[in-house]
Design a protein around this motif. Sequence first.
Motif, PDB file in Angstrom:
ATOM      1  N   HIS A 117       1.242  -1.733   0.026  1.00 12.44           N
ATOM      2  CA  HIS A 117       0.473  -0.076  -0.218  1.00 12.44           C
ATOM      3  C   HIS A 117       1.181   1.586  -0.155  1.00 12.44           C
ATOM      4  CE1 HIS A 117      -4.188  -2.215   0.537  1.00 12.44           C
ATOM      5  NE2 HIS A 117      -3.346  -3.289   1.138  1.00 12.44           N
ATOM      6  N   HIS A 118       1.932   1.694   0.728  1.00  9.18           N
ATOM      7  CA  HIS A 118       3.022   2.198   1.068  1.00  9.18           C
ATOM      8  C   HIS A 118       3.841   2.447  -0.273  1.00  9.18           C
ATOM      9  CE1 HIS A 118       5.523   5.198   2.408  1.00  9.18           C
ATOM     10  NE2 HIS A 118       6.823   4.475   2.031  1.00  9.18           N
TER      11      HIS A 118
ATOM     12  N   TYR B 229       9.544   2.599   4.537  1.00  6.95           N
ATOM     13  CA  TYR B 229       8.919   1.900   5.335  1.00  6.95           C
ATOM     14  C   TYR B 229       9.110   1.543   6.973  1.00  6.95           C
ATOM     15  CZ  TYR B 229       6.194  -2.313   6.692  1.00  6.95           C
ATOM     16  OH  TYR B 229       4.256  -3.306   6.799  1.00  6.95           O
TER      17      TYR B 229
ATOM     18  N   SER C  28       3.272   5.537  -3.924  1.00  7.86           N
ATOM     19  CA  SER C  28       3.929   6.170  -3.977  1.00  7.86           C
ATOM     20  C   SER C  28       4.614   5.903  -5.837  1.00  7.86           C
ATOM     21  CB  SER C  28       5.163   5.843  -2.919  1.00  7.86           C
ATOM     22  OG  SER C  28       4.624   5.917  -1.974  1.00  7.86           O
TER      23      SER C  28
ATOM     24  N   MET D  17      11.053   2.633  -1.577  1.00  5.28           N
ATOM     25  CA  MET D  17      10.081   2.872  -0.797  1.00  5.28           C
ATOM     26  C   MET D  17      10.202   1.069   0.699  1.00  5.28           C
ATOM     27  SD  MET D  17       7.984   4.470  -1.740  1.00  5.28           S
ATOM     28  CE  MET D  17       9.359   5.762  -2.685  1.00  5.28           C
TER      29      MET D  17
END
Length: 336
Positions: free
Chosen positions: A196-197, A232, A201, A228
């Motif tokens: 999801h992150h 995270y 992005s 990412m």
Amino acid sequence: MRIPLRLSFAIWAIALVTLLGYVISRLLFFKSIFFEHSGIRLTQPEVAAAAEDSAGLNGEREQKIPNIIHHVFHNWRTPGNDTLPADMAAMRQTCMDTNPTFDFKLWTENESRDFIEREYPWFLNTYDGYRYPVQRVDAVRYFIMQHYGGIYMDLDNGCKTDLTPLLYYPLWVTDGGRGALSNNILGSRPDHPFWHHLTLSLLPYDWKWPLPFVTIMYASGQWFLTAMWEEYHALLPKPDAGGSPPKHEHRLYRIMMDMAPDADPWVFFSHQEGGGGTWNNWDNQLFTAIGDHLILFFSVLFAGIWLVVWLGLRFLRRYRQRGYTRIKNRPGSSVV
């Protein structure tokens, strides 16, 4: 209209500080690419040994990743022809032969776009707007991991043995040990928050850089995945005072796939000799050379930054000296 001296000096100072800040932020990003990464490091022999230990404990480990292997094939040379080339089909077959209990899904170009349009319509314009076709292959694999989970593999990678031991970790990527993390083989449970992150992005990272290699790697490829990954981990709870890692369900793992002669052996995966590189552009060799000569590259980069700052300060000094200049009296003349 002439700009006041103090105002012009302030403008130049702000511009230089902004430039230096941007350069430093990019250097910090490259640090996350070329040095040790976050997450839990696992060699393939360690994964195999852990599986044997759990088998001796009556299989008490909980499987987290579903038994499915995804491949993506977008035929850029002959659009509409979804028949795999013989070498890719052979590599895929090695996984089918060694993993008879797995399901297999081959994502073609049309199926990939239909999937994005159906499940993630908010991303469709970005997906269609990618400058290079390989960016769509990069992006769709992330959404596949988020939606279905399983194992994703590039078609120049094969399987040496059963991949079941890799299904007991909630999420893992592969790490070549020298540079950015790799997105050529991924494993995950469905709906992991990392994806999801990452997928959210993709929109702000969708920049069209002057160099094709940078656009591909930084907007959707391995550099993007690595950035990412580090972002995270920075959001996760920190270790307690005793140094023990926090207890949470969102740990990420790095499965080592170093090709160096003295590296740990590959237990699960194989790589086609000379495979990959279907998306290579003219600047790939440039960045390969940079990766092989990092110290020289950063030395030249810092020297260039110093030269720009020195020239800027020299220009400001000369600019401040402009204006009236006192003229020396000539012999025999007088000033009234």
